[in-house]
Every structure is written in C-alpha cells, then in structure tokens.
Design a protein around this motif. Sequence first.
Motif, short mmCIF file in Angstrom:
data_model
loop_
_atom_site.label_atom_id
_atom_site.label_comp_id
_atom_site.label_asym_id
_atom_site.label_seq_id
_atom_site.Cartn_x
_atom_site.Cartn_y
_atom_site.Cartn_z
N VAL A 42 49.41 49.93 34.60
CA VAL A 42 49.60 49.37 35.95
C VAL A 42 50.65 48.25 35.91
O VAL A 42 51.59 48.23 36.71
N GLU A 46 54.10 48.62 38.08
CA GLU A 46 54.17 47.81 39.32
C GLU A 46 55.57 47.27 39.65
O GLU A 46 56.00 47.35 40.80
N VAL A 57 48.88 50.85 48.98
CA VAL A 57 48.03 51.64 48.08
C VAL A 57 46.74 50.89 47.80
O VAL A 57 45.64 51.45 47.86
N ARG A 58 46.87 49.58 47.52
CA ARG A 58 45.68 48.78 47.18
C ARG A 58 44.73 48.71 48.37
O ARG A 58 43.52 48.84 48.24
N LEU A 61 42.89 52.10 49.01
CA LEU A 61 41.86 52.37 48.00
C LEU A 61 40.67 51.42 48.12
O LEU A 61 39.54 51.78 47.82
N SER A 62 40.92 50.20 48.57
CA SER A 62 39.80 49.25 48.68
C SER A 62 38.86 49.61 49.83
O SER A 62 37.75 49.11 49.93
N TRP A 126 45.78 62.39 47.14
CA TRP A 126 45.03 61.14 47.14
C TRP A 126 43.53 61.32 47.00
O TRP A 126 42.80 60.37 46.83
N PHE A 240 38.56 52.80 40.50
CA PHE A 240 39.54 52.19 41.43
C PHE A 240 40.89 52.02 40.72
O PHE A 240 41.94 52.42 41.23
N ASN A 241 40.85 51.45 39.51
CA ASN A 241 42.10 51.19 38.78
C ASN A 241 42.82 52.48 38.39
O ASN A 241 44.04 52.55 38.42
N TYR A 244 44.40 53.72 41.49
CA TYR A 244 45.53 52.83 41.80
C TYR A 244 46.74 53.22 40.93
O TYR A 244 47.86 53.37 41.43
N GLY A 247 48.17 56.32 42.21
CA GLY A 247 48.90 55.99 43.44
C GLY A 247 50.28 55.43 43.13
O GLY A 247 51.27 55.78 43.79
#
Length: 277
Positions: A42, A46, A57-58, A61-62, A126, A240-241, A244, A247
Amino acid sequence: GSGREQFDVQKESEEDQKVARKLDDKYNAFLSLSPETVQTAVETIEPFINADRLERVRSVLSQRTKNCKFLFENPNNPSNVWACLRTIDSFGIQDVDVIIESGMYQGKQSLSTKRGMRTAMGSAQWLTLRNHGSTAEAVKEIRDVQGYKIYASDLNPNSKDVRDINWDDGPYCIVMGNEDRGISEEMRNLADETFTLPMCGFAESFNLSVATSITLAHMSAKSQNGKGPLQPGDMNEHEFNCLYLKGLLHSLPQRRTGQAILRQNNLPEVLEAFKTL
C-alpha cells in the motif's frame, strides 16, 4: 448427436468449476498475504495515485458491510445479474455468491447465457464474488461454515412480508431465485426464512434487479445506529487493507505500471496476487 451434447455438458461443468476456482483464487490471493506485506505494498503504490482517488477508494470501502451478502440461484440472464451487482455495490455490500448448476443450463441459448454469467462475474472488480456448483454446496458453505442465516425471496403463501422481518439476528444471506422459476424447492426447504415483497398490481412478480433493489431499500430503512442488516464499516482490518490494495492496483492508469512498481520494490507475493485480478 447425444454423445457430443453429453461431452459439451461435461466440458461446461469443468469450465464452471474452473471459473469457481479462479474466483476463489482471486479472493484468497490477497487475504493470504501477511498484514505487513499488504501494508508495505500500500505504501509503495499510494504515491502513484492522486489524493482524490485515494480518498474515494478509502471512503467507499469504509462503508462496506459484511453483515449481509446476496446469493443468486441459477439466474438466467447475465445482464440482470450485472444490474443487480451494481445495485448491491451501491448499498455497500461486499459479498455476492452465485449458484450455477451446470445441469440447469441445457441447450444452446442456456449455455450462451451461462457463459455470459461467467463474464459478468469476472468483470465485477470491486465485489467479492464466489461461484457454487449446487444449492446444497452453497448453503453448506454460507450457513454452516460462514455462519449466515439464509433468507430467501419466495412467493409461497407461508412467506413473511419483508416489512415484518426481524433484522437483529444476523448475519444474513439474501437469496434471489431464477427469474422465471423462483427459488428451488431445495432452497425453500433449506432456508431459515422466506419473504415476499409487497405488491398490488396485476404483475405476478418484480424482475430480478428491481426485486433486489426493493429488498435492499427495505433493509436499508431498517439499518440505523449499528442495528439492522446493513452495518457499514464492520469489515475486519486485514480484509479492508487487502481490498484497499486491490483498489489502488485497479486505479493505476496501466496494469504494467503496477507490475513494474511491485517488481522494483521486491514484492513478489503481491505481484503473484496481482496476476489474479
């Protein structure tokens, strides 16, 4: 002749299994990476993506929820499923399973339908998608292994009105049946609960993507303050990570950019996982 037909059915069945394995590999490839490796990847990717995109994206996903998933039983129109996937995504649900029993798709028309289904599932970037070869196999995995209650949309007279369902006892797997036949008798017997959508016109039922949207709207209305079927933000940190990272990789302008970055930064496991996308 029938021998050739038989051969084709066999071949199709193998093809379905291959697609199911591919979806599983896609799912497991990232999850099996260590949290440290994911974090390093990541941080490496980034800087190559603009801040607005990272935030988008964050933030999407959250809002994801794992408390509810959808299961489609032998659907017969790939474009309907594709429309459903878009709606499901927009309500923040991460997981969608599909039952594709090879034997249910016979004849030229059905086979091309099923191939379309495989394509539709392969292109939903996704969402986390899984394929099952039979209803029994799907229910065993989803209820017995993953712990979801099975709530199936069904027009039978014993079904509850969706407005009367108690949603405080999840997680839930919502089953949508075939567009023409509805759910199978097997699914009806296996389900923890069956429900109907209220309607008062002359039509017998809603089409698949409309039924999916209406069901989600009812569920959404019952989901507030951490209660109800949709619980945004309940995904565990590692998943999640991983999503991410996927993504970010999807957000790079070119696929080969991602491959080059991962190679240069000596991240071979991530590079292998990236090949499944």
